[in-house]
Every structure is written in C-alpha cells, then in structure tokens.
Write an enzyme that holds these catalytic residues in place. Structure first.
Site, PDB file in Angstrom:
ATOM      1  N   ASP A  46       0.868  -1.163   0.000  1.00 17.14           N
ATOM      2  CA  ASP A  46       0.000   0.000   0.000  1.00 17.14           C
ATOM      3  C   ASP A  46       0.919   1.231   0.000  1.00 17.14           C
ATOM      4  OD1 ASP A  46      -2.040   1.794   0.045  1.00 17.14           O
ATOM      5  OD2 ASP A  46      -3.119   0.882   1.720  1.00 17.14           O
TER       6      ASP A  46
HETATM    7  C1  BGC Z   1      -4.918   3.492   0.094  1.00 20.41           C
HETATM    8  C2  BGC Z   1      -5.052   2.502  -1.066  1.00 20.41           C
HETATM    9  C3  BGC Z   1      -4.836   3.221  -2.361  1.00 20.41           C
HETATM   10  C4  BGC Z   1      -3.472   3.880  -2.337  1.00 20.41           C
HETATM   11  C5  BGC Z   1      -3.144   4.647  -3.600  1.00 20.41           C
HETATM   12  C6  BGC Z   1      -3.633   4.274   0.009  1.00 20.41           C
HETATM   13  O1  BGC Z   1      -3.629   5.306   0.945  1.00 20.41           O
HETATM   14  O2  BGC Z   1      -4.971   2.791   1.307  1.00 20.41           O
HETATM   15  O3  BGC Z   1      -6.321   1.903  -1.033  1.00 20.41           O
HETATM   16  O4  BGC Z   1      -4.950   2.315  -3.430  1.00 20.41           O
HETATM   17  O5  BGC Z   1      -3.419   4.817  -1.269  1.00 20.41           O
HETATM   18  O6  BGC Z   1      -3.938   5.777  -3.684  1.00 20.41           O
END
Ligand code: BGC
Length: 746
Positions: free
Chosen positions: A241
């Site tokens: 993530d």
């Molecule tokens: C979120 C993800 C997301 C990623 C990219 C993160 O903060 O938890 O779900 O895909 O950012 O935006």
C-alpha cells in the site's frame, strides 16, 4: 503501459527481460516505484513502466503528465457504485460486468493495474472505509470480489486485491497491529482473500498498512509467502500500500515485490547494501524483481489499441448496478412503488445534490452525475414539489427549511425524504465516532412525518446509520452510495421500474453498543485486539440473541416469495442444497436465496449460523424455480490450531435456507464424514484425547480398569481433561502412560 519497448513488441529484447541480465542496482531499483503511480523503466533493457491507479469503483487517472500526486484532479471516468452498494446486490454476474467496464476504461487510459477491489471485512460499523468494502461476511466478499477481478482482468488490466490483510479500521492505520487469533484470522479475515486468489488469480495483491499480531503486513513472510504463495498458490505480484513499507529489506526477504510509491532511491540503496553485506540473499531479490518483470510482460500482452468506451453505455450499466444495489428495508401498506400520478413532495438536499461516493483515494471524477430529483421529475406524471429541508454542510436557516419542507409534505400525497451522512463525515483516513444521522435531518423527518404520515425515507450513506425512526416511518429505502447514476436508479426503484432485490451485506444495529466489536475497536497504543473472535457481524448478534434494526441478508421486494422444502445431498465432496421458490405475487422479481450452516455439537466454538452460499432467482409472477446452491467442502471447514490446518469436522450439519439470517424458511441437514486428522499423542494429551485415539483408546481403558480407576461416564468426564503423563500414579503409573503413548505413535 508507457516506455520504450515491451517484450511482446520486440522479441529481440525479450532475453533482456530476464532478471539475471540485470545488475544488482537495476534489480533493486525495479522493486520500488518510479513515481507516484508508475514503476521504473530500465532503458538499457528497453523495459517500460507499468501504471497503477485507483480504484476500486472507477478509474482515477491523474490529469497532467507530471501530476504524480493527482493534485489537479483526475480524468473523467464512470463512477460505478462503490463496494458498499455493489456488495448489497449479491450479484456476481453484474459485478463481473462492472469489472469488465472498469477494465475497458482503464485500458483506454493506459492503466495497467487498477487498485481494487477492496474486500476487507466490515468488522465495525464505524470503520471509515466501510463504503469501499463489500460485506461483513467472507462468502459475499469472496464471491463478489472474484467476479470483479475476473471482469477487470478479462480486459487485460490487472487487479490489486486489497488491503491484505486484517485492515479493518482507519484509526492509526499505518501503525496499528491487528491482534487476531488464528481461527478468526483464517475463517473471517483471510477467507475472502483466499477465495479470490484461488478462483481469480489477481495480478497483484496489495500489502496493507497495518501489522498482524505485531508484524507489519509489508514485511510479513508468513502472510506474503507461506500463506499467500505456498498455501494458496498466488502467482502474481505483491505491491505495498502507498507508504506501507517500514523495512524494505525485510520486505524483500518476506516476498513483498514492489514498494510504492517512489522512494527516491533511498530504500533501493538499502537493498543493494543488504545483498552486498550478505544480510539479504540475492536469490530473494531475484524472486521479487522477477515478479515485477512478469507483471510488465503481462501488461504488454494487452492490445495496444484498446476499444473506445461508450460513456452512455457505461452510465447505463452504472444505473443498472445502482438499482440492483438498493435495499428496500421496509414497505408498510405497500406505500412503494409510488403511483406516478400522485403529487410528490421530494425533500432533502441529497435529492438535488447526490451523495454518491466516499472521500479519499477512491474518489472518482465522474463523467456525469444524475440527481434523483431530476429523475423523479422525469418519471412522475403528477406534480413534484421540492424542498431542500437542510443544507449538506449543516448551514442555513434550519427552522425555516424545516417549515418549508413540512408544508410541501402537507400539500402532497406522499413525501419522499432524502437523508444521509455528509461527505466530510465519511472518508478514508479516519473512522466515524458514531452512527447517527445529523440531528437537523432527524428533526426534519419528524416535522415531515407529522405533516404527512405517508413518508418514504431514502438513505445515502457509506456506512450503516442508526434508524431511530424505523417503527414510525412506513417505507425506508437504503440507497448507500450509488455512484454517478444513483439518482435515476433510485427513481427506478421508487416507481417500480426496477423491483428491488438488494440484500443487506451488513447488519444494521439498533445501537452502536450492540456491535460485537464494540469495546475492542479501534484499540489503543498501536494495538487493536479482535476480542469478539469469530463473532463478527451477524455471527455475533445472533450468538448474543441481540435484536437488530435490520438483519444481515434482509431486503424486501414488490412481490412475495414462497419457499418449498429444502434438500441437501453430497456432491463430489461438496454439498448441493436445493429448494423450490415460487413468486407468489403479481410482478416479476428476484429472490436472493441464502444458505446458512451450523453444527451444534462441535469440538470448537461455532456461531449459530454462517452463510456458506447463495443464489439469485429471477421469477415471473406465479413461476416456481429450484435454487441450487453448492456449498464448498472447504468453506465448511474450521481452522484447527492443533494441526495448523483446515479440518472438516464430521457430524450432522444443520442447513438453513432463508431470505435473511433471521428469516429462515426451510431447514434440512446433511451428515458429513470428517477429515481424518493424524494428531500425535504426547504425555500432555488429555485422557479424553487418548481415549478417542483408535490404538491408544482401548489400551488406556484396559489399563484404567486394571489399575482400579472408575471408567463410568461420570468418572471419565471428571478425568477427561487431565494430562495422561503429569502425575505418576494418576490416573496411571508413569511407565504405563508412556507405553500407551508410545504404542500409539509406533
Ligand atoms: C490506500 C489505497 C490506495 C493507495 C493509492 C492508500 O492510501 O490505502 O487503497 O490504493 O493509497 O492511492
């Protein structure tokens, strides 16, 4: 995909895509992002970049070339219903079509991986991202998650199954450890991931921010390698993530393939140093870099000239999906569907200014947004009066707005009141602290109902809200967050153009305090203890016999379904349940037939009932059809901590077939032979365990009798849990116990 050449485009360069042709520095650099949304290119090897963007219910492609953070917004894309809605459709075929449409749009925009779907379990109704998740149940999450991944990937665009795993809250999300026992971890929180990985092979899985039992997911070898790859057979890539990596070197060793977003070379250098210092095995780096290359190759296989997207057709699909996601909670006296000729008071700002998605990384820039008010005006044959009733941000002259709305309601045949949670209260990044609708909205509803009791409430909310008015309002429509075409979809249901078939994929409680996770959410000091264990959602409400506002699986239709007798037979190790269902009403409709199982006399704790399968039946008036639901043997198993494996316990399983978890219409049972589990005995084994052993059992009985120990039922009950070898002489001399245990293992 952007970059100089792909392997498919240049066979000559194919050889260079092999990890062994890359330098140590190149390999390390490949396993972290080149920008916010893309991997790194290696020009020398003609290796292009891969683009990954959010996700999950629309494509959020940043506008400008250099706008890696997406600060100037994103390109227009269809905003399909967020997961909270789609989950309530229980419709895998529909979810697959939505997945395909997402794939087409992503492909056109040059996106290689769309960051979704999110399939975390809704452990607490307060979780700020519940609108991005499908259900409180792993079967619903697993079935719909599989469909979304299959649809998306059919278009040559990879999915990123997220957030792996036990990421069930926003509070302290980058540091908190989800402390979960093995059974709930396996049976509730990992189960949907396991199903989607096995059934759909997502191209990527996203390692979550949090830790599990003290180890961050992004460097958790047990999670990312032992379970995901070795047990489940995952063949794709693990991406972190965004910002989840706290120890890159440990991540590489654990099987975390790609750190996102870019690290500016800082952690790449750590990886290089670790290999040079002998701290990290280069083979581990080769494995993760190789998987990045595999992903690049997969993406390069997509046609370079994607089909154009028909924005209207996708809007129509978003409308169909939204209508199928709406749950009719209550409809006393058949107030719905509305008579088109009636004089309708439409009340509430959300009718004019839709709340159609949540905040945070999933926020899509829709191609258009259609309001319910316009759609109702189009569909109605009589007069439609509108009163905003409240301002979305809570500003304005509350008493004045309320009085205006009450007078509109008094003048109408029926009042349709749009209530909901303000956008700023529901977002990624924080959890809610309560489940209440704004007080001004509740006051408004009370004033409207007093003016005209023929009142319908339509809700817009990403997480469940308390419905203190549920007994007094004749009709309640749960509209969740329905995406850009939610307005017309709501009108479709209100006027009966679509017969509602959505079912609650999460329980609506009477009080926040009733939620099983209450008291152990969101934890403290960087730890959250999953104290309710297996009793998540309806499993917990049912175990504690708690009254709820509306139970899991609930949802009404404009017709009525009558169930016949259910039957269950074994079929190739699985269980096939069948039940005839008749549409006994006057209009065509869809029933969602749900199958729950239970095993009363079990060696482990079991919730009173657990969903194990479901089927959709579309029935014309008067038509009968047989629903057939296959319950997978693996889904009936429990996680046995003694052998660290799934075990199907033998016994007579109760099979309940119904229209919700609290509306069981037919009951049958099936006797299943359990798995043979070879558990070795030791001197610490209890007398009951030794007695249950095929070899040691008879030997022990004989020895007990010989040594003058009582062996009647009561005596064995008292003795049962005593370790056989703890005390010399009780219940047997030590050497005799040793002999019996030895015989069992020889
Ligand atoms: C979120 C993800 C997301 C990623 C990219 C993160 O903060 O938890 O779900 O895909 O950012 O935006």
């Amino acid at each position: 995909m952007s970059g100089p050449l792909s392997s498919a485009q240049n066979g000559q360069k194919e050889r260079e895509l092999d990890v062994h042709h890359l330098t140590l520095e190149e390999k390390a650099s490949l396993t972290s992002g080149g920008s916010f949304w893309a991997t790194k290119a290696i020009d020398r090897a003609a290796l292009p970049t891969i683009t990954m963007v959010d996700g999950p219910h629309g494509v959020r492609m940043p506008r400008g070339e250099g706008d890696h953070l997406g600060l100037s917004g994103s390109l227009p894309a269809t905003c399909f219903p967020p997961a909270v809605a789609l989950g309530s459709s229980w419709d895998a075929e529909l979810a697959e079509r939505v997945g395909r449409a997402l794939g087409r749009e992503a492909s056109l925009l040059g996106v290689d991986v769309l960051l979704g779907p999110g399939i975390n379990i809704k452990r607490s109704p307060l979780c700020g991202r519940n609108f991005e998740y499908l259900s409180e149940d792993p079967i619903v999450s697993g079935v719909l998650g599989t469909a979304l991944v299959k649809g998306l990937q059919s278009q040559g665009v990879g999915a990123s199954l997220k957030h792996f795993a036990a990421n069930n809250q926003e509070t302290d999300r980058l540091r908190v450890s989800s402390d979960v026992d093995p059974r709930p971890l396996r049976e509730i929180y990992l189960r949907a991931f396991e199903r989607v990985v096995k059934d759909a092979q997502p191209w990527t899985v996203m390692a979550a921010y949090n830790a599990i039992n003290g180890t961050f997911c992004s460097h958790n070898r047990w999670l990312l390698t032992d379970v995901l790859r070795d047990e489940w057979g995952f063949e794709g890539l693990v991406v972190s993530d965004w910002g989840a990596v706290s120890d890159r070197v440990a991540g590489v060793a654990a099987g975390m393939d790609l750190e996102m977003p870019a690290c500016g070379g800082r952690t790449d250098a750590q990886v290089v140093d670790a290999v040079r210092d002998g701290v990290l095995d280069e083979a581990a780096l080769d494995a993760v870099a190789g998987r990045v290359l595999d992903l690049v190759k997969k993406a390069s296989e997509r046609p370079t000239r994607p089909e154009p997207v028909d924005a209207d057709a996708h809007h129509a699909l978003a409308r169909e999906a939204a209508a199928r996601s709406i749950v009719l909670l209550k409809n006393e006296g058949g107030l719905l569907p509305l008579d088109r000729r009636s004089r309708i008071a439409v009340i509430g700002e959300f009718a004019r200014t839709p709340r159609f998605q949540g905040g945070g990384s999933s926020q899509v820039n829709p191609t258009r947004v259609d309001a319910a008010l316009d759609a109702i005006r189009r569909e109605a044959a009589g007069e439609v009066i509108f009163a905003p009733g409240f301002a979305c941000d809570g500003s304005g002259d509350e008493p004045g707005l309320r009085a205006e709305a009450a007078s509109a309601a008094a003048d109408a045949d029926v009042a349709v009141v749009f209530l909901g949670v303000p956008l700023e209260d529901e977002s990624e990044g924080f959890d809610r602290t309560h489940l209440d609708l704004p007080g001004a909205q509740l006051d408004l509803l009370e004033a409207v109902r007093a003016a005209n009791p023929r009142t319908v409430v339509v809700l817009s909310n990403g997480g469940v809200v308390l419905l203190p008015f549920a007994d007094d309002i004749p009709a309640i429509v749960e509209g969740w967050l329905l995406g850009q075409a939610g307005g017309p979809a709501t009108a479709d249901v209100l006027f009966g153009g679509v017969n509602p078939s959505g079912r609650l994929a999460e329980t609506i409680p009477l009080r926040l305090e009733d939620a099983p996770s209450y008291g152990s959410f969101p934890g403290e000091l960087h730890h959250v203890r999953y104290g309710e264990g297996l009793l998540v959602g309806y499993r917990g409400y049912d175990a504690e016999h708690r009254a709820v506002a509306f139970p899991f699986g609930h949802g009404l239709s404009y017709t009525r379904f009558v169930y016949g007798d259910a039957a269950a037979v074994q079929s190739d190790g699985d269980v096939l349940v069948s039940v005839p269902v008749t549409n006994a009403g006057a209009v065509a409709g869809r029933e969602v037939v749900q199958v729950y199982t239970a095993l009363d006399a079990s060696v482990v704790q079991r919730p009173p009932r657990e969903l194990k399968g479901f089927a959709l039946l579309d029935l014309e008036p008067g038509q009968t059809a047989v629903a057939e639901i296959l319950l997978r043997r693996g889904e009936l198993a429990y996680w046995d901590v003694r052998v660290d494996d799934w075990v199907l316990e033998g016994g007579e399983y109760r099979i309940e077939v119904g229209a919700s978890s609290r509306d069981i219409r037919a009951v049958t049972s099936v006797a299943l032979r359990g798995d043979e589990v070879a558990r070795s005995l030791s001197m610490e084994s209890g007398v009951d365990e030794v007695l249950a052993h095929p070899v040691a059992g008879p030997l022990l009985l004989e020895a007990l009798e010989r040594n003058g120990q009582a062996t009647d039922e009561h005596a064995l009950r008292v003795l049962g849990m005593f370790p056989i070898g703890r005390v010399d002489g009780f219940p047997l001399p030590y050497n005799e116990a040793l002999r019996i245990v030895g015989e069992a293992s020889s």
